[in-house]
Scaffold this active site. Sequence first.
Site, PDB file in Angstrom:
ATOM      1  CG  ASP A 205      -1.854   1.179   1.207  1.00  0.00           C
ATOM      2  OD1 ASP A 205      -1.440   2.286   0.812  1.00  0.00           O
ATOM      3  OD2 ASP A 205      -3.032   0.988   1.542  1.00  0.00           O
ATOM      4  CG  HIS A 206       1.541   4.228  -3.208  1.00  0.00           C
ATOM      5  ND1 HIS A 206       0.306   3.924  -3.697  1.00  0.00           N
ATOM      6  CD2 HIS A 206       1.650   5.583  -3.301  1.00  0.00           C
ATOM      7  CE1 HIS A 206      -0.300   5.040  -4.084  1.00  0.00           C
ATOM      8  NE2 HIS A 206       0.490   6.054  -3.856  1.00  0.00           N
ATOM      9  CG  HIS A 268      -4.207   4.420  -0.818  1.00  0.00           C
ATOM     10  ND1 HIS A 268      -3.247   3.442  -0.791  1.00  0.00           N
ATOM     11  CD2 HIS A 268      -4.398   4.690  -2.133  1.00  0.00           C
ATOM     12  CE1 HIS A 268      -2.882   3.141  -2.027  1.00  0.00           C
ATOM     13  NE2 HIS A 268      -3.566   3.876  -2.866  1.00  0.00           N
TER      14      HIS A 268
HETATM   15  C1  BG6 Z   1      -3.389   4.629  -6.426  1.00  0.00           C
HETATM   16  C2  BG6 Z   1      -4.760   4.675  -7.045  1.00  0.00           C
HETATM   17  O1  BG6 Z   1      -3.289   3.549  -5.538  1.00  0.00           O
HETATM   18  O2  BG6 Z   1      -3.150   5.835  -5.717  1.00  0.00           O
HETATM   19  C3  BG6 Z   1      -4.901   5.890  -7.952  1.00  0.00           C
HETATM   20  O3  BG6 Z   1      -4.977   3.501  -7.807  1.00  0.00           O
HETATM   21  C4  BG6 Z   1      -4.526   7.158  -7.212  1.00  0.00           C
HETATM   22  O4  BG6 Z   1      -6.234   5.995  -8.447  1.00  0.00           O
HETATM   23  C5  BG6 Z   1      -3.177   6.996  -6.531  1.00  0.00           C
HETATM   24  O5  BG6 Z   1      -4.484   8.217  -8.156  1.00  0.00           O
HETATM   25  C6  BG6 Z   1      -2.881   8.186  -5.637  1.00  0.00           C
HETATM   26  O6  BG6 Z   1      -1.575   8.063  -5.130  1.00  0.00           O
HETATM   27  P1  BG6 Z   1      -0.699   9.340  -4.765  1.00  0.00           P
HETATM   28  O7  BG6 Z   1       0.568   8.790  -4.234  1.00  0.00           O
HETATM   29  O8  BG6 Z   1      -0.517  10.108  -6.049  1.00  0.00           O
HETATM   30  O9  BG6 Z   1      -1.491  10.128  -3.765  1.00  0.00           O
END
Ligand code: BG6
Length: 517
Positions: A205-206, A268
């Site tokens: 989960d980045h 997230h």
């Molecule tokens: C991803 C989603 O996990 O996270 C995308 O699939 C989203 O839809 C993105 O745009 C948002 O990540 P960040 O790091 O740009 O806030």
Amino acid sequence: MNKENLFTNPLSEGSRASSKPIDPCCLVIFGVTGDLTARKLMPALYNLAKEGQLPLHFTCVGFARRDKNDKSFREEMKQAVTKYSRTKPIDEKLWENFASRLFYHQGNFDDASGYQRLKENLDQMDQKYNTSGNRIYYLATQPSSFTAIVEQLSNAKLIYPYAENNSPWSRVIIEKPFGHNLESAISLQSKITKHLNEKQIYRIDHYLGKETVQNLLVFRFSNLIFEAIWNQKYIDHVQITVSEDIGIGTRGRFWEETGLLRDMIQNHLMQLLTLIAMEPPVSLDADSIRNEKVKVLDALRPISPDEIDHKVIRGQYNEGFVNGGQVKGYRAEENVDPSSNRETFIALEMAIDNCRWAGTPFYLRSGKRLPKKTTEIAIVFHHVPNILFLKNQKKYEQNVLSIRIQPNEGIAMNMNCKVPGIASPIQPVKMDFKYGNYFGLTPPEAYERLICDSILGDSTLFTRGDETLASWKYIDPILQHWQQDSTLPPAMYKAGTWGPIEAEKLLNHSARNWRMI
Ligand code: BG6
């Protein structure tokens, strides 16, 4: 072995000997021709190499269906890194050195022969590059291929049986989404754990790799003053906002199947909620932290079917203006059904049934085509008692602790203050800490941290199987409820606004408001 490459992750000091060197290894990326590798993984690897954070003995193999050779693969990766790296311009010399350890392997995900060839190649590389047989397999493919890849890896003996401190080791990183609903997540979990020990699985989960998200626990548990007031006695409610100005872009097909609840909330935003709500872990090792996060998920009060329509607001963007430009509505996007009811916005109210949070609602909202890209967690404290300073029967603003995850990473505190002078009205003022100003550093990208931790065998910032299933358990009844009446349209909102009016009402009925961000 490169003894210089030592990491310090404040969230895992407990689990990792601070002097632990990085093991040599080979990283195999499945689905390497996809967007994720170009935008995130390769730039992350390059920057890790640049900062001396990769093992000295390291190779990376891209595995995909398309026909290519090492040379064309390296050229494509160079273009991607040139475009997407957080550090620019690309350092030619460093790139040449890094690229000399990049290889391409053509194969079909469900064809055993490709895995046999992969095994032979990797064995040879171990000899040539001293990678010692250690392997990380990164599944950056469509989720439908996850099971087949794990099975094939296992059949080809590319996955080794797990044992504590074993060498060589093998690990598998799995991109989100882990399942499409509770049932599919359980099924995926049971299929992959036939071949892998939970300790070998790194579910990404980045958001957990973001610098400011990692700081949440440090902030909460290394500052005495906050822990004492971090509960329902002092906190009126919590707001978690993850807004994006972009639409669904070229991901129409994916979005039609997925929607925002699965794409953002189940992972997230619920991860952010667990970090804000969890109890102090007994230590900083991965399992102690994840045990506490699971307890929060288990304490979430399920939303009953008759409450779902009031407590979970789903919206969809119409045409409108974002950042001064006109944009089309969701139903006019490429590969989207013109009568689609798929949601691009969610606002929901959640309750945590434990002693710390009883009576303190958590409001989560996220959406595409909102006015700006921002992620913020706001801790809104109770009003002061109506005794002093109330000449005009005016309620003064509540104290708010706002944690900006991105951009302008920082932490701010709103408080009331007397305006200098004789009339002395009271006015809210803000104390504002900004990471950029204070540390003057560009934080590493989330994927840099996560790849780095997977090489080190530190799974603190990855979600554990039971955590993933617990969050699906909460989300699943909502999905089922919507499925029962799929003709029910979402509330529409104009692109460039903060979502449908129903999202405002969600808070207004308890005399609360979303913060102006
Ligand atoms: C991803 C989603 O996990 O996270 C995308 O699939 C989203 O839809 C993105 O745009 C948002 O990540 P960040 O790091 O740009 O806030």
